[in-house]
Design a protein around this motif. Structure first.
Motif, PDB file in Angstrom:
ATOM      1  N   PRO A 266       0.832  -1.198   0.000  1.00 32.21           N
ATOM      2  CA  PRO A 266       0.000   0.000   0.000  1.00 32.21           C
ATOM      3  C   PRO A 266       0.873   1.257   0.000  1.00 32.21           C
ATOM      4  O   PRO A 266       2.013   1.242   0.475  1.00 32.21           O
ATOM      5  CB  PRO A 266      -0.804  -0.119   1.299  1.00 32.21           C
ATOM      6  CG  PRO A 266      -0.004  -1.037   2.166  1.00 32.21           C
ATOM      7  CD  PRO A 266       0.677  -1.983   1.237  1.00 32.21           C
ATOM      8  N   VAL A 267       0.337   2.332  -0.528  1.00 34.88           N
ATOM      9  CA  VAL A 267       1.067   3.603  -0.617  1.00 34.88           C
ATOM     10  C   VAL A 267       0.337   4.641   0.212  1.00 34.88           C
ATOM     11  O   VAL A 267      -0.892   4.736   0.190  1.00 34.88           O
ATOM     12  CB  VAL A 267       1.172   4.073  -2.088  1.00 34.88           C
ATOM     13  CG1 VAL A 267       1.873   5.415  -2.166  1.00 34.88           C
ATOM     14  CG2 VAL A 267       1.904   3.032  -2.921  1.00 34.88           C
ATOM     15  N   GLY A 268       1.115   5.410   0.990  1.00 35.66           N
ATOM     16  CA  GLY A 268       0.512   6.437   1.833  1.00 35.66           C
ATOM     17  C   GLY A 268       1.518   7.504   2.206  1.00 35.66           C
ATOM     18  O   GLY A 268       2.506   7.721   1.496  1.00 35.66           O
ATOM     19  N   GLU A 269       1.282   8.142   3.326  1.00 36.49           N
ATOM     20  CA  GLU A 269       2.130   9.241   3.758  1.00 36.49           C
ATOM     21  C   GLU A 269       3.410   8.737   4.423  1.00 36.49           C
ATOM     22  O   GLU A 269       3.474   7.613   4.933  1.00 36.49           O
ATOM     23  CB  GLU A 269       1.367  10.115   4.762  1.00 36.49           C
ATOM     24  CG  GLU A 269       0.117  10.774   4.194  1.00 36.49           C
ATOM     25  CD  GLU A 269       0.448  11.766   3.092  1.00 36.49           C
ATOM     26  OE1 GLU A 269       1.467  12.477   3.225  1.00 36.49           O
ATOM     27  OE2 GLU A 269      -0.308  11.825   2.105  1.00 36.49           O
ATOM     28  N   ILE A 270       4.441   9.584   4.415  1.00 36.07           N
ATOM     29  CA  ILE A 270       5.633   9.305   5.199  1.00 36.07           C
ATOM     30  C   ILE A 270       5.243   9.270   6.668  1.00 36.07           C
ATOM     31  O   ILE A 270       4.468  10.107   7.136  1.00 36.07           O
ATOM     32  CB  ILE A 270       6.706  10.384   4.952  1.00 36.07           C
ATOM     33  CG1 ILE A 270       7.264  10.240   3.533  1.00 36.07           C
ATOM     34  CG2 ILE A 270       7.833  10.301   5.985  1.00 36.07           C
ATOM     35  CD1 ILE A 270       8.226  11.323   3.146  1.00 36.07           C
ATOM     36  N   GLY A 271       5.737   8.278   7.396  1.00 33.05           N
ATOM     37  CA  GLY A 271       5.369   8.128   8.792  1.00 33.05           C
ATOM     38  C   GLY A 271       6.475   8.557   9.738  1.00 33.05           C
ATOM     39  O   GLY A 271       7.510   9.099   9.327  1.00 33.05           O
ATOM     40  N   SER A 272       6.265   8.299  11.007  1.00 30.16           N
ATOM     41  CA  SER A 272       7.237   8.668  12.031  1.00 30.16           C
ATOM     42  C   SER A 272       8.432   7.719  12.061  1.00 30.16           C
ATOM     43  O   SER A 272       9.470   8.035  12.651  1.00 30.16           O
ATOM     44  CB  SER A 272       6.570   8.675  13.412  1.00 30.16           C
ATOM     45  OG  SER A 272       5.510   9.613  13.440  1.00 30.16           O
ATOM     46  N   TRP A 273       8.275   6.570  11.415  1.00 30.99           N
ATOM     47  CA  TRP A 273       9.333   5.572  11.405  1.00 30.99           C
ATOM     48  C   TRP A 273       9.562   5.094   9.975  1.00 30.99           C
ATOM     49  O   TRP A 273       8.609   4.863   9.229  1.00 30.99           O
ATOM     50  CB  TRP A 273       8.959   4.384  12.300  1.00 30.99           C
ATOM     51  CG  TRP A 273       8.755   4.807  13.725  1.00 30.99           C
ATOM     52  CD1 TRP A 273       7.600   5.279  14.286  1.00 30.99           C
ATOM     53  CD2 TRP A 273       9.749   4.843  14.748  1.00 30.99           C
ATOM     54  NE1 TRP A 273       7.804   5.605  15.599  1.00 30.99           N
ATOM     55  CE2 TRP A 273       9.117   5.337  15.927  1.00 30.99           C
ATOM     56  CE3 TRP A 273      11.090   4.497  14.807  1.00 30.99           C
ATOM     57  CZ2 TRP A 273       9.798   5.495  17.123  1.00 30.99           C
ATOM     58  CZ3 TRP A 273      11.769   4.648  16.009  1.00 30.99           C
ATOM     59  CH2 TRP A 273      11.129   5.140  17.147  1.00 30.99           C
ATOM     60  N   ILE A 274      10.829   4.957   9.620  1.00 30.48           N
ATOM     61  CA  ILE A 274      11.196   4.477   8.293  1.00 30.48           C
ATOM     62  C   ILE A 274      11.984   3.180   8.448  1.00 30.48           C
ATOM     63  O   ILE A 274      12.806   3.045   9.358  1.00 30.48           O
ATOM     64  CB  ILE A 274      12.019   5.534   7.518  1.00 30.48           C
ATOM     65  CG1 ILE A 274      12.359   5.021   6.104  1.00 30.48           C
ATOM     66  CG2 ILE A 274      13.282   5.933   8.261  1.00 30.48           C
ATOM     67  CD1 ILE A 274      13.004   6.077   5.216  1.00 30.48           C
ATOM     68  N   TYR A 275      11.727   2.228   7.560  1.00 33.60           N
ATOM     69  CA  TYR A 275      12.382   0.926   7.584  1.00 33.60           C
ATOM     70  C   TYR A 275      13.135   0.734   6.270  1.00 33.60           C
ATOM     71  O   TYR A 275      12.563   0.876   5.181  1.00 33.60           O
ATOM     72  CB  TYR A 275      11.353  -0.201   7.737  1.00 33.60           C
ATOM     73  CG  TYR A 275      10.523  -0.099   8.996  1.00 33.60           C
ATOM     74  CD1 TYR A 275      10.769  -0.921  10.090  1.00 33.60           C
ATOM     75  CD2 TYR A 275       9.483   0.836   9.089  1.00 33.60           C
ATOM     76  CE1 TYR A 275       9.994  -0.825  11.246  1.00 33.60           C
ATOM     77  CE2 TYR A 275       8.717   0.936  10.240  1.00 33.60           C
ATOM     78  CZ  TYR A 275       8.973   0.103  11.308  1.00 33.60           C
ATOM     79  OH  TYR A 275       8.208   0.211  12.450  1.00 33.60           O
ATOM     80  N   ASP A 276      14.417   0.406   6.400  1.00 35.86           N
ATOM     81  CA  ASP A 276      15.249   0.106   5.239  1.00 35.86           C
ATOM     82  C   ASP A 276      15.390  -1.413   5.170  1.00 35.86           C
ATOM     83  O   ASP A 276      16.153  -2.002   5.929  1.00 35.86           O
ATOM     84  CB  ASP A 276      16.621   0.767   5.408  1.00 35.86           C
ATOM     85  CG  ASP A 276      17.476   0.652   4.159  1.00 35.86           C
ATOM     86  OD1 ASP A 276      17.006   0.087   3.151  1.00 35.86           O
ATOM     87  OD2 ASP A 276      18.640   1.101   4.194  1.00 35.86           O
ATOM     88  N   PRO A 277      14.662  -2.080   4.275  1.00 34.82           N
ATOM     89  CA  PRO A 277      14.656  -3.546   4.265  1.00 34.82           C
ATOM     90  C   PRO A 277      16.032  -4.142   3.942  1.00 34.82           C
ATOM     91  O   PRO A 277      16.843  -3.537   3.234  1.00 34.82           O
ATOM     92  CB  PRO A 277      13.644  -3.886   3.168  1.00 34.82           C
ATOM     93  CG  PRO A 277      12.796  -2.664   3.031  1.00 34.82           C
ATOM     94  CD  PRO A 277      13.722  -1.512   3.291  1.00 34.82           C
ATOM     95  N   ASP A 278      16.262  -5.339   4.469  1.00 32.87           N
ATOM     96  CA  ASP A 278      17.464  -6.088   4.142  1.00 32.87           C
ATOM     97  C   ASP A 278      17.532  -6.254   2.617  1.00 32.87           C
ATOM     98  O   ASP A 278      16.508  -6.416   1.955  1.00 32.87           O
ATOM     99  CB  ASP A 278      17.404  -7.465   4.818  1.00 32.87           C
ATOM    100  CG  ASP A 278      18.669  -8.268   4.639  1.00 32.87           C
ATOM    101  OD1 ASP A 278      19.512  -8.256   5.539  1.00 32.87           O
ATOM    102  OD2 ASP A 278      18.814  -8.920   3.578  1.00 32.87           O
ATOM    103  N   PRO A 279      18.735  -6.204   2.043  1.00 31.63           N
ATOM    104  CA  PRO A 279      18.840  -6.328   0.588  1.00 31.63           C
ATOM    105  C   PRO A 279      18.263  -7.625   0.031  1.00 31.63           C
ATOM    106  O   PRO A 279      17.813  -7.656  -1.119  1.00 31.63           O
ATOM    107  CB  PRO A 279      20.346  -6.212   0.318  1.00 31.63           C
ATOM    108  CG  PRO A 279      21.015  -6.428   1.640  1.00 31.63           C
ATOM    109  CD  PRO A 279      20.050  -5.955   2.660  1.00 31.63           C
TER     110      PRO A 279
END
Length: 390
Positions: A266-279
């Motif tokens: 799903p696509v939405g607003e930038i939140g208070s927390w960001i996650y950089d997934p494992d490659p």
């Protein structure tokens, strides 16, 4: 390393040279060489032993304590499967009932050793005589020569139908050209490699992590593996070995994420927390499946950063708290960082053409504090996200 030099290292004099080299290596090279000569070793043997001592030290990260008795080349070590990855693969093959395996492009023998330790009889081949000799030496050093036969041969000549399973690790480097990214330039050729599954149902292909998903044989499973956050390989599991369409295997946290590889988050607003997934999650196209595990969303459908409003613990991504969101402007960003006293900045980027090293210089950082910076875009607009650093 030539087979002749390898043989010399396996003689009693060579074994002694290796022991001495392990003692004197690690310091100034000229001093180490002088120490070897002072102990009566010839220049060629001394150089070979010191090279092995250096490579064995580096190899400990991949092979643990086994590295101390193995033989390496620089290129072979770089391309060798990490022992923990090879062991996982061998365990899966053994659990599937595989008792004999053709290892095509065996390199230094990492996968052959792992398979043999799981009770599988291995016929390993490599087209390079020196490499094949090293694989045989490593099998002997591990006490597994009775389960592993090694031949110097063209992989395309091996009667693979005689074996329960085939493991192929095509060479992805060419002399003088470095890495090869086009599968058509693999050795053995991609057409041969891709055709193995039609000859032996239990086939596993070890490939570069950047391999095109469209090259997956019909019905095969694509697995991307990372070790401690370092993406190390892709593996195509064919025939009865396939369990799911896509798999991301993270060694370190020892967790697995599976899915179709075709879902959209799903696509939405930038939140208070960001996650950089494992490659491995990103390369396996399982970002949507990961986002579902944290009830997250993307801010841009084509950028693999996931956002939530509340923090969720996860082994599949690095989580950072978002403190500021601003349209990218070098001047504005420099001012903000100066106001915050940020002297150390951890920069991540996805969807940005900026070069982090150059940006760090342009920002002229100064101060006692540390922060994170994520360079990304939303709807084509470049953004800078300031984050805390865990």
């Amino acid at each position: 390393m030539t087979p002749e030099l390898l043989h010399l290292l396996q003689t009693p004099n060579g074994v002694e040279a290796l022991a001495v080299a392990a003692e004197v290596a690690g310091g100034e090279p000229l001093a180490a060489a002088s120490a070897m000569r002072a102990r009566g070793f010839g220049a060629e043997l001394a150089a070979a032993a010191l090279t092995q001592a250096s490579l064995r030290e580096r190899a400990a990260m991949k092979f643990g304590s086994d590295a101390a008795r193995m033989f390496f080349t620089r290129a072979g070590l770089e391309q060798a499967t990490r022992a923990v990855v090879a062991d996982r693969r061998a365990a899966r093959l053994a659990a599937a009932g595989v008792r004999s395996l053709a290892d095509l492009g065996c390199g230094l023998g990492s996968d052959a050793l792992a398979a043999a330790r799981h009770g599988i009889t291995v016929h390993a081949v490599d087209a390079d005589p020196g490499t094949a000799a090293l694989a045989a030496a490593n099998a002997a050093a591990a006490g597994l020569a009775d389960r592993i036969t090694v031949a110097c041969a063209d992989a395309t000549t091996v009667p693979v139908e005689r074996y329960d399973a085939v493991f192929a690790d095509p060479a992805r480097r060419q002399a003088g050209r470095g890495r090869v990214f086009d599968p058509k330039s693999y050795s053995p050729p991609w057409d041969f490699v891709a055709g193995l599954a039609g000859r032996v149902p239990h086939t596993v292909l070890k490939l570069a992590p950047g391999i095109d998903h469209d090259l997956l044989p019909p019905g095969a499973e694509g697995e991307w593996v990372s070790v401690g956050g370092d993406l190390v390989e892709a593996a195509f599991w064919c025939g009865p070995l396939a369990r799911v369409p896509r798999r991301a295997s993270l060694i370190g946290p020892d967790v697995v994420l599976t899915g179709s590889g075709t879902e959209r988050a799903p696509v939405g607003e930038i939140g208070s927390w960001i996650y950089d997934p494992d490659p491995a999650v990103i390369r396996s196209h399982l970002v949507a499946e990961f986002a579902a595990t944290v009830s997250g969303r993307l801010a841009d459908p084509d950028i693999a950063y996931v956002y939530t409003d509340e923090p969720v613990d996860t082994p599949f991504a690095r989580r950072l708290a978002v403190t500021d969101v601003l349209p990218f402007s070098l001047k504005r960003l420099r001012t903000l960082l100066r106001e915050r006293g940020i002297g150390v900045l951890e920069i991540r980027k996805r969807g940005s053409a900026l070069v982090p090293e150059q940006l760090r210089k342009d920002l002229r950082l100064s101060g006692p504090n540390t922060a994170g910076l994520v360079l990304t875009r939303v709807g084509g607009a470049p953004l800078a996200l300031l984050t805390s650093v865990a």
